[in-house]
Enzyme design. Structure first.
Site, PDB file in Angstrom:
ATOM      1  N   TYR A  67       5.971  15.240 -10.623  1.00 35.60           N
ATOM      2  CA  TYR A  67       7.117  14.438 -10.707  1.00 35.60           C
ATOM      3  C   TYR A  67       7.864  15.167 -11.735  1.00 35.60           C
ATOM      4  O   TYR A  67       7.541  15.365 -12.924  1.00 35.60           O
ATOM      5  CB  TYR A  67       6.850  13.161 -11.321  1.00 35.60           C
ATOM      6  CG  TYR A  67       5.938  12.273 -10.443  1.00 35.60           C
ATOM      7  CD1 TYR A  67       5.705  12.477  -8.902  1.00 35.60           C
ATOM      8  CD2 TYR A  67       5.132  11.135 -10.992  1.00 35.60           C
ATOM      9  CE1 TYR A  67       4.985  11.552  -8.488  1.00 35.60           C
ATOM     10  CE2 TYR A  67       4.440  10.414 -10.132  1.00 35.60           C
ATOM     11  CZ  TYR A  67       4.407  10.760  -9.039  1.00 35.60           C
ATOM     12  OH  TYR A  67       3.686   9.856  -8.099  1.00 35.60           O
ATOM     13  N   HIS A 103      -4.044  13.939  -5.719  1.00 31.99           N
ATOM     14  CA  HIS A 103      -2.717  13.690  -5.163  1.00 31.99           C
ATOM     15  C   HIS A 103      -2.805  13.738  -3.749  1.00 31.99           C
ATOM     16  O   HIS A 103      -2.758  12.725  -2.756  1.00 31.99           O
ATOM     17  CB  HIS A 103      -1.600  14.237  -5.773  1.00 31.99           C
ATOM     18  CG  HIS A 103      -0.236  13.442  -5.831  1.00 31.99           C
ATOM     19  ND1 HIS A 103       0.777  13.885  -6.723  1.00 31.99           N
ATOM     20  CD2 HIS A 103       0.167  12.320  -5.232  1.00 31.99           C
ATOM     21  CE1 HIS A 103       1.649  12.871  -6.592  1.00 31.99           C
ATOM     22  NE2 HIS A 103       1.237  12.057  -5.793  1.00 31.99           N
ATOM     23  N   PRO A 109       4.636  -1.657  -4.623  1.00 28.96           N
ATOM     24  CA  PRO A 109       4.574  -3.229  -4.263  1.00 28.96           C
ATOM     25  C   PRO A 109       5.822  -3.967  -4.359  1.00 28.96           C
ATOM     26  O   PRO A 109       5.775  -5.083  -3.556  1.00 28.96           O
ATOM     27  CB  PRO A 109       3.693  -3.663  -5.648  1.00 28.96           C
ATOM     28  CG  PRO A 109       4.225  -2.752  -6.874  1.00 28.96           C
ATOM     29  CD  PRO A 109       4.242  -1.399  -6.012  1.00 28.96           C
ATOM     30  N   LEU A 110       6.960  -3.294  -4.593  1.00 34.41           N
ATOM     31  CA  LEU A 110       8.290  -3.787  -4.410  1.00 34.41           C
ATOM     32  C   LEU A 110       8.892  -3.143  -3.179  1.00 34.41           C
ATOM     33  O   LEU A 110      10.096  -3.157  -3.332  1.00 34.41           O
ATOM     34  CB  LEU A 110       9.185  -3.445  -5.639  1.00 34.41           C
ATOM     35  CG  LEU A 110       8.628  -4.375  -6.898  1.00 34.41           C
ATOM     36  CD1 LEU A 110       9.288  -4.225  -8.208  1.00 34.41           C
ATOM     37  CD2 LEU A 110       8.303  -6.068  -6.693  1.00 34.41           C
ATOM     38  N   GLY A 111       8.151  -2.306  -2.508  1.00 37.32           N
ATOM     39  CA  GLY A 111       8.834  -1.926  -1.211  1.00 37.32           C
ATOM     40  C   GLY A 111      10.007  -0.938  -1.705  1.00 37.32           C
ATOM     41  O   GLY A 111      11.177  -1.011  -0.664  1.00 37.32           O
ATOM     42  N   GLY A 123      11.878  -0.959  -3.701  1.00 32.70           N
ATOM     43  CA  GLY A 123      12.998  -1.541  -4.309  1.00 32.70           C
ATOM     44  C   GLY A 123      13.670  -2.635  -3.434  1.00 32.70           C
ATOM     45  O   GLY A 123      14.279  -3.315  -3.872  1.00 32.70           O
ATOM     46  N   PHE A 124      13.345  -2.407  -2.097  1.00 32.38           N
ATOM     47  CA  PHE A 124      13.667  -3.619  -0.991  1.00 32.38           C
ATOM     48  C   PHE A 124      13.480  -4.989  -1.289  1.00 32.38           C
ATOM     49  O   PHE A 124      14.320  -5.805  -1.230  1.00 32.38           O
ATOM     50  CB  PHE A 124      13.284  -2.960   0.366  1.00 32.38           C
ATOM     51  CG  PHE A 124      13.998  -3.867   1.378  1.00 32.38           C
ATOM     52  CD1 PHE A 124      15.315  -3.465   2.070  1.00 32.38           C
ATOM     53  CD2 PHE A 124      13.194  -5.113   1.916  1.00 32.38           C
ATOM     54  CE1 PHE A 124      15.637  -4.484   2.741  1.00 32.38           C
ATOM     55  CE2 PHE A 124      13.851  -5.860   2.943  1.00 32.38           C
ATOM     56  CZ  PHE A 124      15.046  -5.517   3.270  1.00 32.38           C
TER      57      PHE A 124
END
Length: 334
Positions: A58, A124, A219-221, A223-224
């Site tokens: 990252y 990874h 878990p929040l897709g 941001g969607f």
């Protein structure tokens, strides 16, 4: 913050962890600010989050350096997870699982993180040119040397499984079966969310049956599922969502019923409850060994995710039935 014990090494972490990648990689580069990211990590620790999830790729490297600045002051407050096995080139990413490289990469991560030990070291991606047992064996030697406390595996990319017609996580389960013969797997990290529930079919049951912790990525897709994205809003060129089939204007519009369903449930739970908190709470109902690793780069979002929010939000049977009845996500991942 509720605590969860995961994996063969009996690791204790908060129910919600902080995915640090968005602070310096893959999302909206113009909104990546070092000092604000530092405040965000400190805010997460203040609210009871312990798991800080990063990787050497990252940035590359800048995310570990950022986390290291926090760990220098607050190492006792954090459970540190980083990853090895991917190298970032000018226009490409390649796997490297050679034992010598793994050991050098671990030493470099320790220096950047400003710590003597990594709590969870994750592979990874496996290197197709190196038997995964050899890579895992080198990682196990790091545990013996006291540089690493436990080992985890990130799931094989979804695309490979779908192109071959295999079940989505068959490749990951095969890898898990192989490396378990070398050294115990403490965690598996794979995508799991309301709009990407595929891990429920085989991977999550595999972990549950063997006492392996499950780190639910995205878990929040992406941001969607927060309900804060607008169809057609566009993304910066470096943002992974700019090239993601589910984030075209057409597909985002088609998937709005999923967000609308989460919003209805949130409103039923009272003022201030958000679709994001409902989405995270759903992930946490999947088992006591599941930890939601929610990415964030703003203090506001990390407090929403990890404060008096998703981990303490108790979904009812009606809520769970409604979520199960939401339409499946439209749009391929290919």
């Amino acid at each position: 913050m509720e605590r969860r014990t995961i994996g063969a090494a009996a690791l204790e972490v908060g129910a919600v962890g902080l995915g640090c990648m968005p602070m310096s990689w893959a999302y909206t580069a113009s909104q990546q600010h070092g000092e604000e990211s530092l405040r965000t990590v400190h805010a997460a620790l203040d609210t009871g989050v312990t798991l800080l999830d990063t990787a050497d790729m990252y940035g590359p490297f800048t995310n570990e350096l950022l986390i290291g600045r926090v760990l220098k002051e607050r190492r006792a407050d954090a459970f540190v997870s980083t990853k090895v096995g991917l190298l970032v080139g000018e226009q490409h990413i390649v796997a490297n699982g050679r034992p010598g490289y793994v050991k050098r990469a671990c030493d470099a991560s320790l220096r950047r993180l400003q710590t003597d030990v990594i709590d969870l070291y994750q592979l990874h991606r496996a290197d197709p040119e190196v038997p995964v047992e050899e890579t895992w064996g080198a990682m196990a030697e790091l545990v013996t040397a006291g540089k690493v406390r436990s080992l985890g595996l990130c799931a094989v990319g979804a695309r490979a499984g779908r192109r071959s017609g295999a079940a989505l996580h068959d490749g990951t389960i095969r890898q898990l079966e192989r490396v378990q013969q070398v050294f115990p797997v403490s965690t598996i990290q794979a995508e799991l969310s309301v709009w990407s529930p595929e891990a429920l079919d085989a991977l999550l049951p595999w972990c549950s049956a063997r006492g392996v912790g499950f780190l639910a990525a995205m878990p929040l897709g992406n941001g969607f599922l927060t309900g804060t994205l607008t169809p057609g809003q566009g993304f910066e060129p470096e943002d992974v969502r700019a090239r993601h089939p589910r984030f075209t204007a057409e597909m985002m519009a088609a998937n709005q019923p999923i967000v609308a369903g989460l919003r209805r449930i949130a409103e039923r739970h009272g003022t201030g409850v958000t679709p994001a908190q409902v989405a995270l709470a759903w992930v946490l109902t999947r088992g006591p060994h599941v930890v939601a690793v929610a990415g964030a780069k703003r203090e506001r979002w990390v407090r929403e995710n990890s404060g008096a929010g998703a981990w303490s939000l108790e979904l009812t049977e009606q809520d769970l039935t409604e979520i199960a009845g939401l339409p499946g996500a439209v749009g391929s991942w290919e």
